[in-house]
Scaffold this active site. Structure first.
Site, PDB file in Angstrom:
ATOM      1  N   VAL A   1       0.833  -1.211   0.000  1.00  0.00           N
ATOM      2  CA  VAL A   1       0.000   0.000   0.000  1.00  0.00           C
ATOM      3  C   VAL A   1       0.865   1.257   0.000  1.00  0.00           C
ATOM      4  O   VAL A   1       2.047   1.206   0.331  1.00  0.00           O
ATOM      5  CB  VAL A   1      -0.960   0.033   1.212  1.00  0.00           C
ATOM      6  CG1 VAL A   1      -1.953  -1.118   1.148  1.00  0.00           C
ATOM      7  CG2 VAL A   1      -0.190   0.003   2.530  1.00  0.00           C
ATOM      8  N   GLU A   2       0.238   2.353  -0.378  1.00  0.00           N
ATOM      9  CA  GLU A   2       0.927   3.648  -0.376  1.00  0.00           C
ATOM     10  C   GLU A   2       0.571   4.479   0.844  1.00  0.00           C
ATOM     11  O   GLU A   2       1.352   5.329   1.273  1.00  0.00           O
ATOM     12  CB  GLU A   2       0.552   4.441  -1.635  1.00  0.00           C
ATOM     13  CG  GLU A   2       1.001   3.810  -2.942  1.00  0.00           C
ATOM     14  CD  GLU A   2       0.524   4.599  -4.148  1.00  0.00           C
ATOM     15  OE1 GLU A   2      -0.230   5.584  -3.956  1.00  0.00           O
ATOM     16  OE2 GLU A   2       0.891   4.231  -5.270  1.00  0.00           O
ATOM     17  N   THR A   3      -0.628   4.246   1.387  1.00  0.00           N
ATOM     18  CA  THR A   3      -1.152   5.106   2.441  1.00  0.00           C
ATOM     19  C   THR A   3      -1.703   4.278   3.591  1.00  0.00           C
ATOM     20  O   THR A   3      -2.387   3.276   3.375  1.00  0.00           O
ATOM     21  CB  THR A   3      -2.285   5.998   1.888  1.00  0.00           C
ATOM     22  OG1 THR A   3      -1.771   6.817   0.837  1.00  0.00           O
ATOM     23  CG2 THR A   3      -2.873   6.896   2.977  1.00  0.00           C
TER      24      THR A   3
ATOM     25  N   GLN B   1      -4.893   1.094  -2.658  1.00  0.00           N
ATOM     26  CA  GLN B   1      -3.544   1.353  -2.158  1.00  0.00           C
ATOM     27  C   GLN B   1      -3.555   1.933  -0.745  1.00  0.00           C
ATOM     28  O   GLN B   1      -2.591   2.524  -0.290  1.00  0.00           O
ATOM     29  CB  GLN B   1      -2.808   2.312  -3.093  1.00  0.00           C
ATOM     30  CG  GLN B   1      -2.431   1.692  -4.424  1.00  0.00           C
ATOM     31  CD  GLN B   1      -1.369   0.627  -4.234  1.00  0.00           C
ATOM     32  OE1 GLN B   1      -0.315   0.866  -3.676  1.00  0.00           O
ATOM     33  NE2 GLN B   1      -1.663  -0.584  -4.695  1.00  0.00           N
TER      34      GLN B   1
END
Length: 360
Positions: free
Chosen positions: A77-79, A298
């Site tokens: 994931v990004e966040t 994400q």
């Protein structure tokens, strides 16, 4: 495969008076006037919580898995969206290992966002609480339900000549003021009393176009009656709840009655269901995804409540991680009566550090 397909459930019932209203709120500009018809009281019900939580529970999901490989989740994931009460702190006490965990995630390039249903503080006030606890968090990374209430009113072009009656605390007032809305009520109505004499008629402001209800330690019968009159008698008056949480963490010693108890009083007296802008409704998720241009797939939602945090993530199409440092115990998660299953669970967010080390 690390993540599983999230529950695809609608988080809002579309009002019968306006079939063109989008099924999610916050990304498209809506008209305040589109919600009402001339010379009639609004008769719509936004039901973010009870009906749709029940619908979500009917979905079949695999049982939650203990988090064993933190690196794999972090890399997927990004966040990370974190709840605050029960995840970052309990009452005014920071949970062990939080600073080191947040520093590690930032060092790996992850965006961190903090979302709380607690409406007693504004974003700026929450920033000060983070600072007091030794955490360097910017105001832009904080999203409280007090802010969500003001953001929702903006999204529907709530008329600036109308007023908002607030059953809640200072956080809601400050966010409404920053958004340019007129308001009345709040803590100053906490000391007001009603003398029920024969023939007494309580007056209320006919220009109130919305009643916002949040957690309120100064809740009293005056506020119940005033809010009830506005919702029932003012044409088109919105009934907005910051959340319907049953309990909250005022101290780390025990649980305390939450904002849902105040919302329930107004829902009971008006026979109207509120529009809920806090978790588990998708309003804040849609707002965050749009603001930061994040793909929801994400995002990992990290929280301690099944029926708010985890459902919030699932309704938004995110990965979900339950931490057992707040209101939910392992026995509650694994109870046959619980059908809200996160993707993963762990004891506390600092397990990211130990589980990471164990897999190297």
């Amino acid at each position: 495969m690390l993540g599983r397909t999230a529950v695809a459930s609608s988080s809002v019932s579309v009002p019968a008076v306006s079939p063109t209203i989008p099924k999610f709120l916050g990304l498209k500009t809506l008209s305040y006037n589109s919600f009402s018809t001339p010379n009639t009281k609004w008769n719509y019900n936004f039901k973010f919580s009870r009906k749709n939580i029940a619908a979500s529970k009917m979905e079949t999901r695999a049982s939650a898995q203990p988090l064993k490989n933190a690196d794999e989740l972090i890399d997927s994931v990004e966040t990370f969206i974190f709840d605050c009460d029960g995840v970052i702190w309990k009452g005014d006490k920071l949970i062990d290992g939080v600073p080191q965990t947040l520093d590690m995630l930032r060092s790996r390039g992850k965006r961190l966002v903090f979302v709380t249903n607690n409406s007693t503080k504004s974003r700026k006030q929450y920033g000060k609480k983070f600072e007091t606890l030794g955490l360097n968090i910017s105001e832009e990374e904080i999203f409280a339900s007090s802010f969500a209430a003001a953001a929702y009113l903006k999204s529907v072009n709530f008329p600036k000549e109308k007023k908002v009656y607030v059953i809640g605390e200072d956080g809601i007032l400050k966010e409404l003021e920053l958004a340019g809305f007129q308001y009345l009520g709040g803590p100053e109505d906490g000391g007001k009393k009603i003398e029920l004499k024969p023939g007494f008629l309580m007056e209320h402001d006919k220009d109130v176009g919305a009643v916002v209800v949040g957690f309120d330690r100064y809740f009293n019968y005056y506020k119940v009656q005033y809010g009830t009159l506005c919702v029932r008698e003012n044409t088109g008056c919105l009934f907005i709840a910051t959340n319907r949480d049953a309990v909250t963490h005022l101290t780390d010693a025990q649980e305390w009655a939450g904002g849902g108890s105040m919302v329930g009083a107004i829902a009971g007296s008006t026979q109207r269901e509120p529009l809920v802008v806090g978790k588990p409704s998708t309003f804040m998720m849609d707002y965050l995804a749009n603001k930061f241009r994040i793909l929801k797939s994400q995002i990992c939602m990290v929280g301690d409540r099944l029926d708010t945090d985890i459902l919030f993530g699932q309704n938004g199409g995110c990965k979900t991680l339950l931490v057992l440092s707040g209101v939910t115990s392992l026995s509650m998660l694994q109870s046959p009566g619980n059908s809200i299953q996160p993707d993963f669970y762990t004891n506390k967010i600092s397990d990211f550090l130990s589980l990471k080390a164990a897999t190297v």
